[in-house]
Design a protein around this motif. Structure first.
Motif, PDB file in Angstrom:
ATOM      1  N   ARG A  26       0.735  -1.209   0.116  1.00  0.00           N
ATOM      2  CA  ARG A  26       0.133   0.020   0.206  1.00  0.00           C
ATOM      3  C   ARG A  26       0.919   1.312   0.109  1.00  0.00           C
ATOM      4  NH1 ARG A  26      -3.566  -0.498   5.222  1.00  0.00           N
ATOM      5  NH2 ARG A  26      -4.446   1.460   4.204  1.00  0.00           N
ATOM      6  N   ILE A  27       1.926   1.049   0.663  1.00  0.00           N
ATOM      7  CA  ILE A  27       2.838   2.398   0.706  1.00  0.00           C
ATOM      8  C   ILE A  27       3.615   2.579  -0.453  1.00  0.00           C
ATOM      9  CG2 ILE A  27       4.848   3.289   1.981  1.00  0.00           C
ATOM     10  CD1 ILE A  27       2.485   3.563   3.763  1.00  0.00           C
ATOM     11  N   ALA A  28       3.998   1.632  -0.874  1.00  0.00           N
ATOM     12  CA  ALA A  28       4.843   1.363  -2.478  1.00  0.00           C
ATOM     13  C   ALA A  28       3.855   2.158  -3.398  1.00  0.00           C
ATOM     14  CB  ALA A  28       5.295   0.198  -2.676  1.00  0.00           C
ATOM     15  N   ASN A  29       2.647   1.674  -3.480  1.00  0.00           N
ATOM     16  CA  ASN A  29       1.635   2.106  -4.501  1.00  0.00           C
ATOM     17  C   ASN A  29       1.384   3.598  -4.444  1.00  0.00           C
ATOM     18  OD1 ASN A  29       1.660  -0.386  -5.809  1.00  0.00           O
ATOM     19  ND2 ASN A  29      -0.324  -1.092  -4.517  1.00  0.00           N
ATOM     20  N   GLU A  30       1.287   3.967  -3.131  1.00  0.00           N
ATOM     21  CA  GLU A  30       0.960   5.561  -2.603  1.00  0.00           C
ATOM     22  C   GLU A  30       2.133   6.388  -2.967  1.00  0.00           C
ATOM     23  OE1 GLU A  30      -1.708   8.366  -1.988  1.00  0.00           O
ATOM     24  OE2 GLU A  30      -1.802   6.217  -2.238  1.00  0.00           O
ATOM     25  N   ILE A  31       3.431   5.858  -2.996  1.00  0.00           N
ATOM     26  CA  ILE A  31       4.610   6.512  -3.336  1.00  0.00           C
ATOM     27  C   ILE A  31       4.361   6.748  -4.954  1.00  0.00           C
ATOM     28  CG2 ILE A  31       7.005   6.570  -3.680  1.00  0.00           C
ATOM     29  CD1 ILE A  31       7.199   5.105  -0.977  1.00  0.00           C
ATOM     30  N   LYS A  32       4.186   5.750  -5.733  1.00  0.00           N
ATOM     31  CA  LYS A  32       4.151   5.763  -7.433  1.00  0.00           C
ATOM     32  C   LYS A  32       2.941   6.717  -7.611  1.00  0.00           C
ATOM     33  CE  LYS A  32       3.929   1.519  -7.744  1.00  0.00           C
ATOM     34  NZ  LYS A  32       4.067   0.057  -8.481  1.00  0.00           N
ATOM     35  N   ARG A  33       1.876   6.680  -7.016  1.00  0.00           N
ATOM     36  CA  ARG A  33       0.648   7.398  -7.180  1.00  0.00           C
ATOM     37  C   ARG A  33       1.043   8.963  -7.117  1.00  0.00           C
ATOM     38  NH1 ARG A  33      -3.150  10.766  -5.382  1.00  0.00           N
ATOM     39  NH2 ARG A  33      -2.556  10.415  -3.329  1.00  0.00           N
ATOM     40  N   VAL A  34       1.689   9.408  -5.771  1.00  0.00           N
ATOM     41  CA  VAL A  34       2.039  10.704  -5.625  1.00  0.00           C
ATOM     42  C   VAL A  34       2.987  11.195  -6.632  1.00  0.00           C
ATOM     43  CG1 VAL A  34       3.050  12.221  -3.761  1.00  0.00           C
ATOM     44  CG2 VAL A  34       1.451  10.669  -3.268  1.00  0.00           C
ATOM     45  N   ALA A  35       4.218  10.348  -6.998  1.00  0.00           N
ATOM     46  CA  ALA A  35       5.044  10.858  -7.918  1.00  0.00           C
ATOM     47  C   ALA A  35       4.482  10.826  -9.174  1.00  0.00           C
ATOM     48  CB  ALA A  35       6.315   9.618  -7.950  1.00  0.00           C
ATOM     49  N   ARG A  36       3.944  10.175  -9.524  1.00  0.00           N
ATOM     50  CA  ARG A  36       3.112  10.226 -10.975  1.00  0.00           C
ATOM     51  C   ARG A  36       2.278  11.251 -11.095  1.00  0.00           C
ATOM     52  NH1 ARG A  36       1.237   7.708 -15.453  1.00  0.00           N
ATOM     53  NH2 ARG A  36       2.386   5.539 -15.011  1.00  0.00           N
ATOM     54  N   ALA A  37       1.255  11.692 -10.082  1.00  0.00           N
ATOM     55  CA  ALA A  37       0.292  12.920 -10.037  1.00  0.00           C
ATOM     56  C   ALA A  37       1.185  14.282 -10.105  1.00  0.00           C
ATOM     57  CB  ALA A  37      -0.580  12.840  -8.761  1.00  0.00           C
ATOM     58  N   ALA A  38       2.225  14.123  -9.494  1.00  0.00           N
ATOM     59  CA  ALA A  38       3.118  15.462  -9.353  1.00  0.00           C
ATOM     60  C   ALA A  38       3.950  15.765 -10.735  1.00  0.00           C
ATOM     61  CB  ALA A  38       4.177  15.463  -8.166  1.00  0.00           C
ATOM     62  N   LEU A  39       4.094  14.757 -11.410  1.00  0.00           N
ATOM     63  CA  LEU A  39       5.045  14.859 -12.643  1.00  0.00           C
ATOM     64  C   LEU A  39       4.282  15.080 -13.994  1.00  0.00           C
ATOM     65  CD1 LEU A  39       7.738  15.355 -13.715  1.00  0.00           C
ATOM     66  CD2 LEU A  39       8.152  12.897 -13.875  1.00  0.00           C
ATOM     67  N   MET A  40       3.187  14.094 -14.349  1.00  0.00           N
ATOM     68  CA  MET A  40       2.918  13.770 -15.503  1.00  0.00           C
ATOM     69  C   MET A  40       1.654  14.950 -15.858  1.00  0.00           C
ATOM     70  SD  MET A  40       4.339  11.325 -16.574  1.00  0.00           S
ATOM     71  CE  MET A  40       5.427  10.004 -16.072  1.00  0.00           C
ATOM     72  N   ALA A  41       1.755  15.073 -17.023  1.00  0.00           N
ATOM     73  CA  ALA A  41       0.887  16.183 -17.561  1.00  0.00           C
ATOM     74  C   ALA A  41      -0.864  15.481 -17.645  1.00  0.00           C
ATOM     75  CB  ALA A  41       1.059  17.107 -18.846  1.00  0.00           C
ATOM     76  N   GLY A  42      -1.741  16.145 -17.824  1.00  0.00           N
ATOM     77  CA  GLY A  42      -3.137  15.531 -17.867  1.00  0.00           C
ATOM     78  C   GLY A  42      -3.398  14.705 -16.682  1.00  0.00           C
TER      79      GLY A  42
END
Length: 225
Positions: free
Chosen positions: A209-225
């Motif tokens: 759950r923690i690993a998945n949330e790290i990826k979600r936060v990192a993706r949302a902060a960087l990816m456009a759209g």
């Protein structure tokens, strides 16, 4: 005349099984020192503690490392050199959306496979900030510009968010990974995986759950759209 006993003793002996090679003593010392310093801090860790953990006498340890300071530098150099080899390529590739999750998985795995790596970096940053700043200037600064430039190219192409500060973003991701891995078994276990009976896991692995949330936060902060 040879007796049966003497014939048996003079018969060629069957070759013994080849012993399994042991890890190099220097590597074993570095691994033990990494673990103990990460757990207790440098001041509370003696050379005798490290020798005992490796299973050797202190003079044997001193044959490989002439002093505690030399061993401490070797521990940090070994960790940061390996990190320096792995992380830049991972972070550059992370700017490609099709590789983002896989790359973050690898970045997390680098520290999660040995949480003492993350704990050592965190402890050194807190206990010896001046020395750690100098080390990071040596090991991190050269590739920080490369990763920053890669993010800027993605921003120019419209693939990445224009409002992202590239350097601050990389620092944020590193903090997310190192902080969560370093506290695995303590703070991170507040979001531990639940077993089939609803009980919380008390293991030492980073919860999915923690690993998945790290990826979600990192993706949302960087990816456009």
């Amino acid at each position: 005349m040879a007796t049966p006993a003497s014939r048996r003793s003079s018969a060629p002996k069957k070759a013994d099984a080849k012993p399994r090679p042991e890890p190099d003593a220097r590597d074993r010392i570095l691994r033990a020192a990494t673990k103990l310093i990460a757990q207790k801090g440098l001041d509370a860790t003696s050379l005798q503690d490290i020798a005992d953990a490796v299973g050797m006498r202190k003079p044997s340890l001193l044959w490989h490392f002439a002093s505690k300071d030399e061993l401490h530098r070797a521990v940090l150099d070994a960790l940061l050199s390996r990190w320096n080899e792995a992380l830049p390529a991972l972070m550059r590739a992370a700017t490609r959306e099709d590789r983002f999750d896989a790359v973050l998985d690898e970045t997390i795995a680098f520290f999660a496979e040995d949480p003492d790596r993350a704990r050592l970096l965190l402890r050194e940053a807190l206990d010896r900030p001046d020395a750690m700043r100098a080390l990071l200037a040596t090991y991190a600064s050269p590739w920080m510009a490369v990763v920053t430039e890669s993010i800027q190219r993605g921003q120019s192409a419209g693939a990445l968010r224009a409002d992202v500060d590239p350097e601050a973003y990389v620092v944020m991701v590193i903090h997310l990974v190192i902080g969560n891995v370093a506290t695995t078994g303590t703070v991170s276990m507040l979001a531990a995986a639940r077993g089939s009976n609803g009980s919380r896991s008390t293991g030492t692995k980073l919860p999915a759950r923690i690993a998945n949330e790290i990826k979600r936060v990192a993706r949302a902060a960087l990816m456009a759209g």
